[in-house]
Design a protein around this motif. Sequence first.
Motif, PDB file in Angstrom:
ATOM      1  N   ASP A 340     -19.248 -26.281  -8.939  1.00 33.91           N
ATOM      2  CA  ASP A 340     -19.529 -25.463  -7.764  1.00 33.91           C
ATOM      3  C   ASP A 340     -20.986 -25.003  -7.812  1.00 33.91           C
ATOM      4  O   ASP A 340     -21.628 -25.028  -8.866  1.00 33.91           O
ATOM      5  N   SER A 342     -23.616 -22.400  -8.139  1.00 31.84           N
ATOM      6  CA  SER A 342     -23.778 -21.037  -8.621  1.00 31.84           C
ATOM      7  C   SER A 342     -24.702 -20.265  -7.685  1.00 31.84           C
ATOM      8  O   SER A 342     -25.346 -20.849  -6.794  1.00 31.84           O
ATOM      9  N   GLN A 346     -27.592 -21.871  -5.344  1.00 29.98           N
ATOM     10  CA  GLN A 346     -27.635 -21.635  -3.901  1.00 29.98           C
ATOM     11  C   GLN A 346     -28.987 -21.067  -3.476  1.00 29.98           C
ATOM     12  O   GLN A 346     -29.520 -21.445  -2.421  1.00 29.98           O
ATOM     13  N   ARG A 477     -17.733 -31.228  -1.121  1.00 28.42           N
ATOM     14  CA  ARG A 477     -17.254 -30.029  -1.806  1.00 28.42           C
ATOM     15  C   ARG A 477     -18.184 -28.843  -1.556  1.00 28.42           C
ATOM     16  O   ARG A 477     -17.739 -27.718  -1.288  1.00 28.42           O
ATOM     17  N   TRP A 478     -19.498 -29.073  -1.638  1.00 29.44           N
ATOM     18  CA  TRP A 478     -20.448 -27.969  -1.501  1.00 29.44           C
ATOM     19  C   TRP A 478     -20.531 -27.450  -0.079  1.00 29.44           C
ATOM     20  O   TRP A 478     -20.694 -26.253   0.142  1.00 29.44           O
ATOM     21  N   GLN A 481     -17.607 -25.243   0.166  1.00 26.97           N
ATOM     22  CA  GLN A 481     -17.825 -23.986  -0.550  1.00 26.97           C
ATOM     23  C   GLN A 481     -18.721 -23.050   0.261  1.00 26.97           C
ATOM     24  O   GLN A 481     -18.431 -21.847   0.386  1.00 26.97           O
ATOM     25  N   ARG A 484     -16.724 -21.538   3.098  1.00 33.75           N
ATOM     26  CA  ARG A 484     -15.746 -20.536   2.651  1.00 33.75           C
ATOM     27  C   ARG A 484     -16.420 -19.211   2.263  1.00 33.75           C
ATOM     28  O   ARG A 484     -15.865 -18.127   2.488  1.00 33.75           O
ATOM     29  N   GLU A 485     -17.606 -19.305   1.655  1.00 37.88           N
ATOM     30  CA  GLU A 485     -18.274 -18.123   1.135  1.00 37.88           C
ATOM     31  C   GLU A 485     -19.154 -17.440   2.175  1.00 37.88           C
ATOM     32  O   GLU A 485     -19.716 -16.364   1.909  1.00 37.88           O
TER      33      GLU A 485
END
Length: 486
Positions: A340, A342, A346, A477-478, A481, A484-485
Amino acid sequence: MYLLDQYRGTCLSCRYTIPTHLAPADSRARLQEAFKGALVDTIMRHPALQVGMEDVNAKVPSWIQLQSLDLAQHITWVSIDAHDDFEQTVQQTICTQLDDRFPDPEIKLPNWKVTILRQEDDPAMEVLLTWNHPQFDGAGARVIHEDLLRLLNAQDGAPVERTSLDGDILTLPSTPLLLPAPLEVVKSMPVDIKFLAKAFWEDIQPQFLNRDISLATWCPIRSTPYKTQYRAFFVDRTALGAILALCRQHKTTITGLINGLALIAFSSRLDSNVAQAFQSSTCIDHRRNMPPPPPEASWGTSDRAVGNYVTQLPHVYDTNLVALIRSMLPADAASTGGLDLSADLQRELWAVSAQNRLEIVQKLEDGLRNDIVGLFKYVGDWKQTMRGMAKKKRQFTWLVTNIGVLDGGGGKSGDADRSQRWSIERAQFGLSAEIPAAAIEFAPVSVAGGAMCVGAQWPDCAVDVTFGDAIMADLERWLGQLAREA
């Protein structure tokens, strides 16, 4: 590239929602007639769909105005059995068409085709527009789909008599054809002596003298056997909205973000012994730099021109930046994958993405000075030039070609009569393997108010399938992520 089998085709596929009165099985003939009529009107609007090529083996090929088109050679309807997996069939068809070759150019047929896939009674159908890139670019294909949609909705349901159409034979205008002018003809493309000298040296220098560590030497150029590996994933409307909000917050775009994510993916999948730095390339659409077309132009404004108006902008990610990113990765990132992003990664991701956008904005503001297309006038033999490129070190590790947001509403808002109108609910974009180009090419496209598709392609003979799949899995995936965040 096409003649040397270094490239074969490009495809923009759209999912069309069919009006309810044309969806039943007993309306199939009316549906096909309505679609053919709207496509005829689209062809008449865009001269690039009406021409073939001649003297294709000469140093300077040219367009030839055709007297007619046999639409049976350009339109194919495919009926999919109700028990078959429609989505799987669509993806397989796109993969197949990317590697299909067009008829011999000496036949002088326009190098484009439309394939329609549909299951009986399904309220939607997939429309694949596949073409040879010299005919037009990806933004031009987007315009064709948008105009086709608008013209489908312009029909009021009554049969339209088209005197130019006899069965499948479309008689084309006999008056001299006005084609959208090439970029290098209508715009000044000045080249500074320093830029020219650098390009000349890069062209003639022996490869053993080229010590640029940002080149993609980890992926040598190979030409055979020719096969494209194509992958795609979708980001739904809600997730895309969250990602776009993050992009605005960090002063970047989807194009900048894809470049940033790709940098982290390649940095994690390749260690410093293989790649210490990287180069990528972004495709730039210069229609905004075009002057208005002549008043008699059938396509209207310059942003609706169907032709080739794309150039490329290189980006360099130096050893310090790549080392910094790798320092933020787990020690076993290259072998395990699946990490993921971090908080530190990011932060670096958004900095890289914003810088990428700034470089694109600067390029657009600078116009066409010191653009690679400005060097084309010095090319005497394109086939010889492309053969030479295939013998060099690969320059780009990845490329991003984003044709933007497609208007899928057919030019009318509101839901009251939506079921009675055509619309486009999603799109996906793909290119066949470009042998001397980037190792992996990313092709995002979205529909206004809808989802985004991220396509990717690479030459099977040069990039390991497992590696390519891993890079795509990282991006999917990223993006999930980040959504979602958000």
